[in-house]
Scaffold this motif. Structure first.
Motif, PDB file in Angstrom:
ATOM      1  N   SER A  23       2.115   1.780  -3.052  1.00 37.95           N
ATOM      2  CA  SER A  23       1.540   2.151  -4.210  1.00 37.95           C
ATOM      3  C   SER A  23       1.355   3.871  -3.955  1.00 37.95           C
ATOM      4  N   GLY A  73      -0.551  -5.189  -6.196  1.00 41.64           N
ATOM      5  CA  GLY A  73      -0.870  -6.537  -5.508  1.00 41.64           C
ATOM      6  C   GLY A  73      -1.074  -7.357  -6.304  1.00 41.64           C
ATOM      7  N   ASN A  74      -1.221  -7.105  -8.041  1.00 38.60           N
ATOM      8  CA  ASN A  74      -0.766  -8.674  -9.590  1.00 38.60           C
ATOM      9  C   ASN A  74       0.351  -8.236  -9.312  1.00 38.60           C
ATOM     10  N   GLN A 111      -3.322   0.334  -5.784  1.00 39.21           N
ATOM     11  CA  GLN A 111      -2.695  -0.572  -4.951  1.00 39.21           C
ATOM     12  C   GLN A 111      -2.954  -1.817  -6.433  1.00 39.21           C
ATOM     13  N   SER A 112      -4.308  -2.352  -6.697  1.00 39.43           N
ATOM     14  CA  SER A 112      -4.195  -3.309  -7.609  1.00 39.43           C
ATOM     15  C   SER A 112      -3.445  -4.078  -8.420  1.00 39.43           C
ATOM     16  N   THR A 113      -2.680  -2.576  -8.553  1.00 41.33           N
ATOM     17  CA  THR A 113      -1.997  -2.697  -9.617  1.00 41.33           C
ATOM     18  C   THR A 113      -0.861  -3.301  -8.892  1.00 41.33           C
ATOM     19  N   TYR A 158       0.775  -1.396  -0.065  1.00 36.92           N
ATOM     20  CA  TYR A 158       0.373  -0.001   0.113  1.00 36.92           C
ATOM     21  C   TYR A 158       1.076   1.284   0.063  1.00 36.92           C
TER      22      TYR A 158
END
Length: 104
Positions: A22, A33-34, A29-31, A19
């Motif tokens: 990001s 996390g992926n 954050q999803s980028t 986090y």
């Protein structure tokens, strides 16, 4: 070099979470996390953005050895240094040594 291992290392060194990364680099954050959960390799553009968030260059990211991160003052000094002649460099070193001995 294992990109994921290097990213994890940089996170650990700074005590950052995904986090925090990001937020520092401005990516969703999803980028981030992926990249870790799906084990995807980030694109060059994404990796450049991540490196900027960490405050390092791509060269530093892929370096096999520890690289010194330059502060803005150090970069300014280095930029001036490269323009000096050998005799000017010698004089600058002597001056810096004299100044550092004055502080002891």
């Amino acid at each position: 070099m294992d990109t994921h291992a290097r990213l994890q290392q940089l996170l650990r060194e700074r005590g950052w979470t995904e986090y925090k990364l990001s937020k520092e680099c401005g990516l969703a954050q999803s980028t981030i996390g992926n990249i870790f959960r799906r084990n995807t390799v980030p694109s060059v553009a994404t990796l450049e953005t991540i490196c900027r968030g960490f405050g390092i260059t791509m060269s530093q990211f892929f370096a096999d050895t520890d690289m010194v991160e330059l502060t803005p003052d150090m970069k300014e000094l280095f930029d001036c240094w490269v323009c000096l002649t050998p005799s000017q460099k010698s004089a600058a070193i002597q001056m810096l040594k004299a100044m550092s001995h004055d502080n002891e």
